[in-house]
Design a protein around this motif. Structure first.
Motif, PDB file in Angstrom:
ATOM      1  N   GLY A   1     -15.045   1.301  -0.662  1.00 34.61           N
ATOM      2  CA  GLY A   1     -15.255   2.705  -0.167  1.00 34.61           C
ATOM      3  C   GLY A   1     -16.552   2.751   0.323  1.00 34.61           C
ATOM      4  O   GLY A   1     -17.301   2.113   0.006  1.00 34.61           O
TER       5      GLY A   1
ATOM      6  N   ARG B   1      -0.859   4.255   4.196  1.00 36.28           N
ATOM      7  CA  ARG B   1      -2.209   3.712   4.190  1.00 36.28           C
ATOM      8  C   ARG B   1      -2.416   3.571   5.627  1.00 36.28           C
ATOM      9  O   ARG B   1      -3.621   3.701   6.146  1.00 36.28           O
ATOM     10  CB  ARG B   1      -2.297   2.248   3.823  1.00 36.28           C
ATOM     11  CG  ARG B   1      -3.344   1.264   4.196  1.00 36.28           C
ATOM     12  CD  ARG B   1      -4.582   1.741   3.558  1.00 36.28           C
ATOM     13  NE  ARG B   1      -4.604   1.743   2.203  1.00 36.28           N
ATOM     14  CZ  ARG B   1      -5.052   0.612   1.615  1.00 36.28           C
ATOM     15  NH1 ARG B   1      -5.527  -0.288   1.892  1.00 36.28           N
ATOM     16  NH2 ARG B   1      -5.170   0.728   0.086  1.00 36.28           N
TER      17      ARG B   1
ATOM     18  N   HIS C   1       1.001  -1.293  -0.011  1.00 34.13           N
ATOM     19  CA  HIS C   1      -0.088   0.037  -0.145  1.00 34.13           C
ATOM     20  C   HIS C   1       0.950   1.238   0.168  1.00 34.13           C
ATOM     21  O   HIS C   1       1.770   1.246   1.015  1.00 34.13           O
ATOM     22  CB  HIS C   1      -1.047  -0.027   1.361  1.00 34.13           C
ATOM     23  CG  HIS C   1      -1.718  -1.269   1.523  1.00 34.13           C
ATOM     24  ND1 HIS C   1      -2.587  -1.769   0.779  1.00 34.13           N
ATOM     25  CD2 HIS C   1      -1.198  -2.232   2.368  1.00 34.13           C
ATOM     26  CE1 HIS C   1      -2.972  -3.088   1.127  1.00 34.13           C
ATOM     27  NE2 HIS C   1      -2.295  -3.096   2.219  1.00 34.13           N
TER      28      HIS C   1
ATOM     29  N   TYR D   1      -7.117  -0.519 -10.646  1.00 36.58           N
ATOM     30  CA  TYR D   1      -7.658   0.763 -11.143  1.00 36.58           C
ATOM     31  C   TYR D   1      -6.315   1.612 -11.857  1.00 36.58           C
ATOM     32  O   TYR D   1      -5.435   1.348 -11.726  1.00 36.58           O
ATOM     33  CB  TYR D   1      -7.991   1.687  -9.882  1.00 36.58           C
ATOM     34  CG  TYR D   1      -8.953   1.193  -9.072  1.00 36.58           C
ATOM     35  CD1 TYR D   1     -10.257   1.109  -9.064  1.00 36.58           C
ATOM     36  CD2 TYR D   1      -8.656   0.351  -7.956  1.00 36.58           C
ATOM     37  CE1 TYR D   1     -11.301   0.650  -8.566  1.00 36.58           C
ATOM     38  CE2 TYR D   1      -9.722  -0.232  -7.057  1.00 36.58           C
ATOM     39  CZ  TYR D   1     -10.897   0.107  -7.285  1.00 36.58           C
ATOM     40  OH  TYR D   1     -11.933  -0.459  -6.329  1.00 36.58           O
TER      41      TYR D   1
ATOM     42  N   ALA E   1      -5.423   0.276  -5.132  1.00 35.23           N
ATOM     43  CA  ALA E   1      -6.156   1.178  -4.231  1.00 35.23           C
ATOM     44  C   ALA E   1      -6.272   2.760  -4.873  1.00 35.23           C
ATOM     45  O   ALA E   1      -5.055   3.048  -4.931  1.00 35.23           O
ATOM     46  CB  ALA E   1      -5.804   0.957  -2.753  1.00 35.23           C
TER      47      ALA E   1
ATOM     48  N   ASP F   1      -2.999   0.520  -9.907  1.00 34.87           N
ATOM     49  CA  ASP F   1      -2.978   0.531  -8.335  1.00 34.87           C
ATOM     50  C   ASP F   1      -4.142  -0.363  -8.191  1.00 34.87           C
ATOM     51  O   ASP F   1      -5.174  -0.388  -8.760  1.00 34.87           O
ATOM     52  CB  ASP F   1      -2.730   1.834  -7.769  1.00 34.87           C
ATOM     53  CG  ASP F   1      -2.078   1.796  -6.194  1.00 34.87           C
ATOM     54  OD1 ASP F   1      -2.035   0.485  -5.999  1.00 34.87           O
ATOM     55  OD2 ASP F   1      -1.626   2.852  -5.903  1.00 34.87           O
TER      56      ASP F   1
ATOM     57  N   LEU G   1     -10.090   4.339  -1.081  1.00 33.09           N
ATOM     58  CA  LEU G   1      -9.223   3.386  -0.405  1.00 33.09           C
ATOM     59  C   LEU G   1      -7.918   3.614  -0.065  1.00 33.09           C
ATOM     60  O   LEU G   1      -6.999   3.201   0.318  1.00 33.09           O
ATOM     61  CB  LEU G   1      -9.488   2.079  -1.067  1.00 33.09           C
ATOM     62  CG  LEU G   1     -10.696   1.302  -1.468  1.00 33.09           C
ATOM     63  CD1 LEU G   1     -10.484   0.155  -2.412  1.00 33.09           C
ATOM     64  CD2 LEU G   1     -11.377   1.076  -0.172  1.00 33.09           C
ATOM     65  N   ALA G   2      -7.351   5.094  -0.818  1.00 30.92           N
ATOM     66  CA  ALA G   2      -6.062   5.572  -0.617  1.00 30.92           C
ATOM     67  C   ALA G   2      -6.271   7.296  -0.525  1.00 30.92           C
ATOM     68  O   ALA G   2      -7.454   7.767  -0.584  1.00 30.92           O
ATOM     69  CB  ALA G   2      -5.232   5.297  -1.755  1.00 30.92           C
TER      70      ALA G   2
ATOM     71  N   THR H   1     -11.365   5.813  -7.718  1.00 31.45           N
ATOM     72  CA  THR H   1     -12.108   4.608  -8.062  1.00 31.45           C
ATOM     73  C   THR H   1     -13.575   4.971  -8.786  1.00 31.45           C
ATOM     74  O   THR H   1     -14.248   4.246  -9.351  1.00 31.45           O
ATOM     75  CB  THR H   1     -12.511   3.893  -6.554  1.00 31.45           C
ATOM     76  OG1 THR H   1     -13.313   4.752  -5.869  1.00 31.45           O
ATOM     77  CG2 THR H   1     -11.175   3.440  -5.948  1.00 31.45           C
TER      78      THR H   1
END
Length: 708
Positions: free
Chosen positions: A348, A80, A76, A447, A507, A505, A566-567, A679
């Protein structure tokens, strides 16, 4: 845990084989589980962190094995599990994967780096086996359809079952019925089963390889192996002397994804592709209103489950959610049965109401709304309880005609496509985040974090010609070849260096605007021109002549941007590329972070504004989450935190000077050019109905643009 952040720290001492030297300690800190967290190493009496530059899955394996786990699962970026303390000890770490310690890998001299703690690397390891073995899993068989037709996806043919070691066998058709066919088609990624239209010869049926019969299904199972299956004692006892043939199709109702949206090399250019990059394909069956959709998933057939009710999209709570309920959603969208259910906002957090909860589905419903559920929006669930699903989708060999090369690691590189028997490059002139999204998904890399129109820094060793250009994906395609594009030998590009690339990636962030806060702070203010010098330099005033002897009429409002992804959401440019603005004494990290438009009823833009992202920071965070970003250090918005642009800030307005009174639409759009990967881009725009009397404003309904 009552929202408190519990830190598990695992420290392991390892020894070199054949040596008495003790390896420096390594531990995982800040995680919610023992097998995940921020990587920290012990050196010279203190713990320090590791920068994420050049980190790879091989380095993750080394750390996890050093800690006693079997291997690494993922890693991550963007801190993260929060920023660490102390020194940053390792940077530019490169591992082969077989090192005994992270210190055995190549890295900068200890303590030499160009990072901040916002770049501390974190990892997730594959957990150790539990001490008490679980009950033996039910035998599961891989299925496929064998057909002479090689057009993907194969939806009709002889059904075969893999017994292991690639031993494929057919199934005796005795006792086979439509319920069993529905289950098999669902496992293969299709939502409906039919009687085959083709006739198969004895040679096609391969009776000598039959092994099973007596399959009894009720039709709601997720896997054929969940049905009652009896083993055939001998192939001669197959009374029908036929093997099972199957025909599968997608559903004829509801929202569905097309299997092949555009034939290869065809399709008109879509000039509006940026408006609805991830919107689902509309049904061709009349004016069907969508009831369910999947959002924020990296791949087709997965995402957070959202339902449409009372004019708004909302989410589903985890109470009662199971594979049966998820399969209803998957089939409703034209996929097969559910492969996996996702809990606790795994894709998410959503926005809007939490519509459904206490779900119970029999499994044969045509819509998720036909299932039993609690009263609409009547639970105490929050968006932390949002559920998602991964559906079985038809199999495609998506990687056969695209690849990425020359990247620093496997999730980034220059894009190459195969046309005929030759690999070539894609022109980057029109390349954008939506095109990159399709490539990352096609290659199974998650993604799209960044779309690279030029990849000169990936090296000059070029092995082919420029053969593809004018790519205009919508975001719904399974493959880059499904996007509208042009194929031409020696395609003419603006520059030989404009070879498209991607960075993928697992996230990404997801920024969302707070509708209620916007409506709460909407008002007019007349300001003298001489007090707006800095705003004028930044282009935040219209070109309309000053009103009332030198004053400007400003429509002021507040915007609150939440990160529900998510990030962390971070500026597109690195800090050394930010532009200093002397008048306001701040940096511009993105040229345009958000746009503000006033639209007339006939669709004409009558006034506009923009907000440069001079300061992205964590103004406030949800309980249990810690602020990480500030204006004075690193800029960004952490997961489940928000940045508040107050109405009193310069350029937080639209200049209405000279605008006539009337009814308008106020549009606010964050990250409009998709320079920062997310996302989901569909939730970045909100609209407010607005009446302007010439002296005051009266807001009407405010909503997200997709809630029309």
């Amino acid at each position: 845990m009552s929202g408190k952040h519990v830190t598990f720290i695992l420290v392991v001492f390892l020894w070199h084989y054949g040596s008495s030297q003790v390896h420096p300690q390594v531990r995982l800190a800040g995680g919610w589980e023992p097998h995940s967290g921020r990587v920290e190493v012990f050196y010279n009496g203190n713990y320090g962190t590791v920068c994420d530059d050049n980190w790879s899955i091989e380095a993750t394996h080394v750390v996890c094995k050093e800690l006693g786990f079997r291997k690494g699962e993922t890693f991550h970026y963007d801190g993260r599990y929060g920023p660490g303390g102390g020194e940053i000890l390792l940077d530019n770490t490169h591992c082969n994967g077989d090192e005994l310690s992270i210190f055995d890998c190549e890295h900068n001299p200890i303590g030499r780096h160009d990072c901040s703690h916002a770049e501390d690397i974190a990892v997730t390891c594959v957990p150790l086996p539990i001490t008490e073995p679980p009950p033996p899993p039910k035998e599961r068989f891989e299925l496929r359809l064998r057909s002479k037709n090689d057009v993907e996806p194969i939806n009709e043919g002889i059904l075969e079952m893999n017994l292991g070691n690639n031993k494929w066998r057919t199934i005796c058709a005795d006792d086979w019925n439509l319920d069993a066919a529905k289950v098999a088609c669902g496992e293969l990624g299709f939502s409906k089963a039919y009687k085959p239209t083709k006739k198969y010869s004895n040679k096609d049926y391969r009776r000598k390889s039959m092994i099973r019969t007596g399959i009894q299904c009720i039709g709601t199972e997720n896997l054929l192996s969940d049905c009652e299956i009896e083993e055939l004692e001998h192939r001669k006892y197959c009374k029908s002397r036929r093997a099972v043939a199957l025909k599968c199709e997608t559903a004829e109702y509801g929202h569905k994804y097309s299997n092949r949206p555009n034939p290869v090399g065809t399709g008109k250019k879509n000039n509006d592709k940026k408006k609805n990059a991830t919107q689902e394909v509309q049904s061709t069956q009349g004016n069907y209103e969508p009831e369910v959709r999947l959002k924020a998933g990296a791949y087709i057939g997965e995402g957070r489950v959202e339902v449409y009710h009372a004019g708004k999209w909302g989410t589903v709570c985890k109470t009662g959610w199971d594979l049966g309920s998820a399969s209803v959603v998957c089939r409703q969208l034209g996929f097969g049965s559910a492969k996996e259910v996702i809990f606790d906002a795994g894709f998410g957090q959503g926005i809007g109401p939490v519509w459904l909860w206490d779900m119970y589905c029999k499994g044969n419903e045509k819509s998720i709304l036909d299932c039993y559920h609690g009263i609409w929006n009547g639970s105490s669930c929050t968006h932390y309880d949002d559920v998602g699903v991964r559906c079985n989708v038809p199999k495609h060999d998506l990687k056969k005609n695209v690849r990425i090369v020359n990247g620093r690691w496997g999730s980034e590189g220059r894009v190459e496509v195969m046309v005929g028997n030759s690999w070539g490059y894609v022109c980057g002139d029109t390349w954008d985040m939506v095109d990159a999204l399709v490539v990352c998904r096609q290659l199974g890399l998650g993604y799209a974090r960044q779309a690279l129109p030029t990849t000169y820094y990936y090296g000059s060793r070029l092995r082919g010609a420029m053969i593809m250009g004018d790519v205009h994906c919508t975001g719904k395609e399974w493959s880059l070849m499904d996007c509208p594009h042009t194929i031409r030998a020696n395609f003419t590009c603006s520059s030989p260096t404009m070879r498209a690339g991607v960075i993928c990636d697992v996230a990404l962030p997801d920024v969302v605007l707070d509708v209620h806060r916007l409506r709460e702070y909407l008002y007019l203010q007349d300001m003298p021109r001489h007090l707006l010098k800095c705003a004028a330099e930044e282009g935040c005033l219209s070109s309309v002549p000053d009103k009332y002897g030198g004053s400007r009429r400003l429509l002021r409002f507040s915007t609150v941007i939440l990160n529900r992804g998510l990030a962390a959401f971070k500026p597109f440019l690195q800090r050394n590329d930010w532009v200093w603005h002397a008048c306001h004494l701040h940096y511009h990290s993105m040229e345009v972070f958000s746009t503000y438009d006033l639209i007339s009823r006939d669709g004409e833009k009558v006034a506009e504004g923009h907000k440069a992202s001079f300061c992205l920071e964590d103004t406030e965070c949800d309980p249990g989450h810690t602020k990480r970003f500030t204006c004075t250090t690193e800029q960004g918005i952490s997961v489940n935190c928000k940045d508040n642009y107050k109405h009193s800030i310069d350029c937080q307005w639209i200049d209405l000077t000279g605008v006539e009174s009337g009814n308008y639409i106020l549009k606010i759009h964050v990250n409009p050019d998709k320079f920062v990967g997310e996302t989901d881009y569909d939730n970045n725009e909100i609209q407010c109905e607005l009446y302007y009397s010439g002296y005051s404003v009266s807001p009407g309904r405010c909503h997200y643009s997709y809630d029309l």
